[in-house]
Design a protein around this motif. Structure first.
Motif, short mmCIF file in Angstrom:
data_model
loop_
_atom_site.label_atom_id
_atom_site.label_comp_id
_atom_site.label_asym_id
_atom_site.label_seq_id
_atom_site.Cartn_x
_atom_site.Cartn_y
_atom_site.Cartn_z
N ALA A 78 0.87 -1.18 0.00
CA ALA A 78 0.00 0.00 0.00
C ALA A 78 0.90 1.22 0.00
O ALA A 78 2.10 1.13 0.24
N VAL A 79 0.30 2.37 -0.26
CA VAL A 79 1.05 3.62 -0.22
C VAL A 79 0.40 4.49 0.85
O VAL A 79 -0.76 4.88 0.73
N GLN A 80 1.17 4.77 1.90
CA GLN A 80 0.69 5.66 2.96
C GLN A 80 1.02 7.08 2.52
O GLN A 80 2.18 7.43 2.31
N VAL B 129 -3.51 4.21 0.35
CA VAL B 129 -4.15 3.75 -0.87
C VAL B 129 -3.62 2.36 -1.17
O VAL B 129 -2.45 2.08 -0.99
N GLY B 130 -4.49 1.49 -1.65
CA GLY B 130 -4.06 0.14 -1.98
C GLY B 130 -5.17 -0.83 -1.70
O GLY B 130 -6.32 -0.42 -1.52
N PRO B 131 -4.90 -2.06 -1.67
CA PRO B 131 -3.59 -2.70 -1.78
C PRO B 131 -3.17 -2.88 -3.25
O PRO B 131 -3.98 -2.87 -4.16
N PHE B 132 -1.87 -3.07 -3.41
CA PHE B 132 -1.28 -3.33 -4.71
C PHE B 132 -0.68 -4.73 -4.66
O PHE B 132 -0.09 -5.13 -3.66
N ARG C 93 0.86 14.77 -8.07
CA ARG C 93 -0.55 15.13 -8.14
C ARG C 93 -1.07 15.75 -6.84
O ARG C 93 -1.84 16.70 -6.86
N TYR C 94 -0.70 15.17 -5.69
CA TYR C 94 -1.26 15.61 -4.40
C TYR C 94 -0.26 16.36 -3.54
O TYR C 94 -0.58 16.77 -2.44
N GLU C 95 0.97 16.49 -4.05
CA GLU C 95 2.04 17.19 -3.33
C GLU C 95 2.25 16.59 -1.93
O GLU C 95 2.29 17.29 -0.92
N VAL C 96 2.37 15.26 -1.89
CA VAL C 96 2.65 14.56 -0.64
C VAL C 96 3.78 13.57 -0.91
O VAL C 96 3.98 13.11 -2.02
N ASP C 97 4.52 13.27 0.15
CA ASP C 97 5.58 12.28 0.06
C ASP C 97 5.02 10.97 0.58
O ASP C 97 4.85 10.80 1.80
N GLY C 98 4.70 10.08 -0.33
CA GLY C 98 4.12 8.80 0.05
C GLY C 98 5.19 7.82 0.51
O GLY C 98 6.38 8.00 0.27
N VAL D 232 5.84 3.58 0.59
CA VAL D 232 5.40 2.25 0.22
C VAL D 232 5.57 1.36 1.46
O VAL D 232 6.64 1.29 2.04
N VAL D 233 4.46 0.71 1.84
CA VAL D 233 4.46 -0.12 3.05
C VAL D 233 3.85 -1.48 2.74
O VAL D 233 3.10 -1.63 1.78
N GLY D 234 4.18 -2.45 3.58
CA GLY D 234 3.54 -3.76 3.47
C GLY D 234 2.11 -3.65 3.94
O GLY D 234 1.78 -2.85 4.81
N TYR D 235 1.24 -4.50 3.38
CA TYR D 235 -0.20 -4.44 3.66
C TYR D 235 -0.64 -5.81 4.16
O TYR D 235 -0.31 -6.84 3.55
N LYS D 236 -1.38 -5.81 5.26
CA LYS D 236 -1.90 -7.07 5.80
C LYS D 236 -3.31 -6.82 6.33
O LYS D 236 -3.49 -6.06 7.27
N PRO D 237 -4.32 -7.44 5.69
CA PRO D 237 -5.70 -7.21 6.14
C PRO D 237 -5.96 -7.80 7.52
O PRO D 237 -5.28 -8.62 7.99
#
Length: 173
Positions: free
Chosen positions: A99-101, A142-145, A161-166, A168-173
């Motif tokens: 996901a992207v935080q 945003v995600g998951p990918f 696009r949103y002027e934020v520094d995202g 990338v993180v691991g995603y676990k439901p």
């Protein structure tokens, strides 16, 4: 109409109504014999067997196990995520999803504003709470990918696009 006449009419109506109610009672037949009801037979009811209580020591050991992984506010100790929320973490690469935080906010209103903006653009987004250094933060992701490359590509696009520094993180439901 005079007061005396009015009082006489009201009194007459009252006495007439009283007569209509009481006179039929005088001419009613005497009540019939009393109806006797037979007593109920004794019922043979089986006693429900007692249900054993769960093993208290087992419940206490499970409670102690839970206290080791969850703090008093309901956050997982390892990831800082509230129990039941999606877990996202930089070191969670073994899940196979990413996901992207895009932000972590003290004020929920700011997080909701970013989430609405992302959703208006058609992004799959969510908000979760995490305890970071003892402070509760609201994170927008945003995600998951399915592929890390897709998450990194979205992070780069979101930066413009949103002027934020995202992140990338691991995603676990």
């Amino acid at each position: 109409m005079e007061i005396k006449t009015r009082d006489r009419i009201v009194g007459g109506v009252f006495l007439g109504a009283l007569a209509i109610i009481l006179i039929p009672m005088l001419f009613d037949e005497a009540p019939g014999p009393a109806l006797e009801i037979e007593p109920m037979a004794e019922l043979d009811i089986e006693r429900v067997p007692e249900i054993p209580l769960p093993n208290a020591s087992s419940a206490e050991s499970k409670r102690d196990e839970l206290r080791q992984i969850v703090d008093e506010d309901g956050f997982l100790v390892e990831y800082g995520t509230r129990v039941g929320d999606v877990t996202i973490d930089e070191n969670l690469d073994d899940s196979g999803y990413w996901a992207v935080q895009l932000g972590s906010f003290r004020e929920e209103e700011k997080a909701d504003a970013l989430r609405r903006q992302l959703q208006d653009d058609g992004q799959r987004t969510w908000v979760s709470q995490a305890k970071i250094d003892g402070e509760i933060m609201t994170r927008v992701a945003v995600g998951p990918f399915n592929e890390r490359g897709a998450a990194e590509s979205f992070r780069d696009d979101a930066a413009d696009r949103y002027e934020v520094d995202g992140l990338v993180v691991g995603y676990k439901p």
